[in-house]
Design a protein around this motif. Structure first.
Motif, PDB file in Angstrom:
ATOM      1  N   UNK A  76      13.313 -25.740 -21.919  1.00  0.00           N
ATOM      2  CA  UNK A  76      14.063 -25.735 -20.654  1.00  0.00           C
ATOM      3  C   UNK A  76      14.123 -24.329 -20.066  1.00  0.00           C
ATOM      4  N   UNK A  77      14.338 -23.333 -20.919  1.00  0.00           N
ATOM      5  CA  UNK A  77      14.412 -21.956 -20.423  1.00  0.00           C
ATOM      6  C   UNK A  77      13.089 -21.548 -19.772  1.00  0.00           C
ATOM      7  N   UNK A  78      11.975 -21.888 -20.398  1.00  0.00           N
ATOM      8  CA  UNK A  78      10.663 -21.566 -19.834  1.00  0.00           C
ATOM      9  C   UNK A  78      10.432 -22.283 -18.501  1.00  0.00           C
ATOM     10  N   UNK A  79      10.764 -23.560 -18.445  1.00  0.00           N
ATOM     11  CA  UNK A  79      10.586 -24.322 -17.209  1.00  0.00           C
ATOM     12  C   UNK A  79      11.512 -23.790 -16.119  1.00  0.00           C
ATOM     13  N   UNK A 112      12.706 -20.981 -11.064  1.00  0.00           N
ATOM     14  CA  UNK A 112      13.358 -19.861 -10.371  1.00  0.00           C
ATOM     15  C   UNK A 112      12.338 -19.016  -9.619  1.00  0.00           C
ATOM     16  N   UNK A 113      11.211 -18.774 -10.235  1.00  0.00           N
ATOM     17  CA  UNK A 113      10.168 -17.959  -9.588  1.00  0.00           C
ATOM     18  C   UNK A 113       9.638 -18.639  -8.335  1.00  0.00           C
ATOM     19  N   UNK A 114       9.480 -19.946  -8.379  1.00  0.00           N
ATOM     20  CA  UNK A 114       8.990 -20.659  -7.197  1.00  0.00           C
ATOM     21  C   UNK A 114      10.048 -20.724  -6.105  1.00  0.00           C
ATOM     22  N   UNK A 115      11.306 -20.838  -6.488  1.00  0.00           N
ATOM     23  CA  UNK A 115      12.388 -20.946  -5.519  1.00  0.00           C
ATOM     24  C   UNK A 115      12.741 -19.584  -4.923  1.00  0.00           C
ATOM     25  N   UNK A 116      12.790 -18.569  -5.777  1.00  0.00           N
ATOM     26  CA  UNK A 116      13.082 -17.192  -5.351  1.00  0.00           C
ATOM     27  C   UNK A 116      11.928 -16.323  -5.847  1.00  0.00           C
ATOM     28  N   UNK A 117      10.843 -16.253  -5.069  1.00  0.00           N
ATOM     29  CA  UNK A 117       9.671 -15.504  -5.516  1.00  0.00           C
ATOM     30  C   UNK A 117      10.012 -14.073  -5.922  1.00  0.00           C
ATOM     31  N   UNK A 118       9.493 -13.688  -7.086  1.00  0.00           N
ATOM     32  CA  UNK A 118       9.736 -12.347  -7.608  1.00  0.00           C
ATOM     33  C   UNK A 118      10.942 -12.251  -8.521  1.00  0.00           C
ATOM     34  N   UNK A 119      11.648 -13.348  -8.727  1.00  0.00           N
ATOM     35  CA  UNK A 119      12.901 -13.296  -9.499  1.00  0.00           C
ATOM     36  C   UNK A 119      12.717 -13.378 -11.007  1.00  0.00           C
ATOM     37  N   UNK A 120      11.609 -13.870 -11.472  1.00  0.00           N
ATOM     38  CA  UNK A 120      11.472 -14.125 -12.911  1.00  0.00           C
ATOM     39  C   UNK A 120      11.550 -12.861 -13.765  1.00  0.00           C
ATOM     40  N   UNK A 121      11.236 -11.711 -13.191  1.00  0.00           N
ATOM     41  CA  UNK A 121      11.255 -10.491 -14.006  1.00  0.00           C
ATOM     42  C   UNK A 121      12.660 -10.053 -14.412  1.00  0.00           C
ATOM     43  N   UNK A 127       7.306 -30.415 -12.837  1.00  0.00           N
ATOM     44  CA  UNK A 127       6.641 -29.798 -11.695  1.00  0.00           C
ATOM     45  C   UNK A 127       5.842 -28.588 -12.197  1.00  0.00           C
ATOM     46  N   UNK A 128       4.606 -28.484 -11.764  1.00  0.00           N
ATOM     47  CA  UNK A 128       3.744 -27.408 -12.256  1.00  0.00           C
ATOM     48  C   UNK A 128       3.287 -26.426 -11.187  1.00  0.00           C
ATOM     49  N   UNK A 129       3.642 -26.679  -9.922  1.00  0.00           N
ATOM     50  CA  UNK A 129       3.278 -25.747  -8.855  1.00  0.00           C
ATOM     51  C   UNK A 129       4.404 -25.700  -7.823  1.00  0.00           C
ATOM     52  N   UNK A 175      18.317 -24.754  -7.214  1.00  0.00           N
ATOM     53  CA  UNK A 175      18.167 -23.706  -6.185  1.00  0.00           C
ATOM     54  C   UNK A 175      19.410 -22.818  -6.139  1.00  0.00           C
ATOM     55  N   UNK A 176      20.577 -23.418  -6.148  1.00  0.00           N
ATOM     56  CA  UNK A 176      21.822 -22.642  -6.118  1.00  0.00           C
ATOM     57  C   UNK A 176      21.928 -21.729  -7.340  1.00  0.00           C
ATOM     58  N   UNK A 177      21.573 -22.241  -8.500  1.00  0.00           N
ATOM     59  CA  UNK A 177      21.620 -21.424  -9.724  1.00  0.00           C
ATOM     60  C   UNK A 177      20.598 -20.287  -9.672  1.00  0.00           C
TER      61      UNK A 177
END
Length: 125
Positions: free
Chosen positions: A10-13, A18-27, A59-61, A78-80
């Motif tokens: 779940x953490x990986x997914x 998060x990266x797709x919803x807020x691009x650049x956030x995963x770092x 979802x994969x993309x 999205x809110x999280x």
């Protein structure tokens, strides 16, 4: 810091979502923040969030995620994701910078702010 609510899948997914919803956030490690927030919520709210993450985990993309944009599950994740990034959180062990520096948000005295996430059970290294 080991997760308290999210398992590794779940953490990986969630990081990908998060990266797709807020691009650049995963770092910054948004899953660490979200895991801590969920741990502090009542059991029914935690279960609802986990169901939302699970509903989107196939979802994969980013394009495939767009098909879910009007769903309650997407709205919750999205809110999280937005909260995790724009609260200026950077997970212990992550380089950063946080969102404030990246978007040029410089409130008065921001340089003096010490981010304290201990209320979520996240200690600074």
């Amino acid at each position: 810091m080991p997760p308290r609510v999210l398992d590794s899948h779940r953490a990986d997914r969630l990081e990908a979502l998060c990266e797709w919803i807020v691009p650049g956030s995963s770092h910054v490690g948004p899953a660490v923040y979200i895991d801590a927030v969920l741990a502090s919520r009542p059991a029914d709210a935690r279960a609802e969030a986990l169901r939302a993450i699970d509903a989107l985990s196939g979802v994969r993309t980013a394009q495939a995620l767009a098909a879910h944009e009007r769903s309650a599950e997407f709205a919750l994740v999205r809110a999280l994701a937005i909260e995790a990034y724009y609260s200026d959180f950077v997970a212990p062990g992550r380089e950063g910078p946080g969102a404030w520096a990246e978007i040029g948000f410089e409130p008065p005295r921001a340089v003096d702010l010490e981010r304290d996430w201990s209320y979520l059970g996240i200690d600074r290294p």
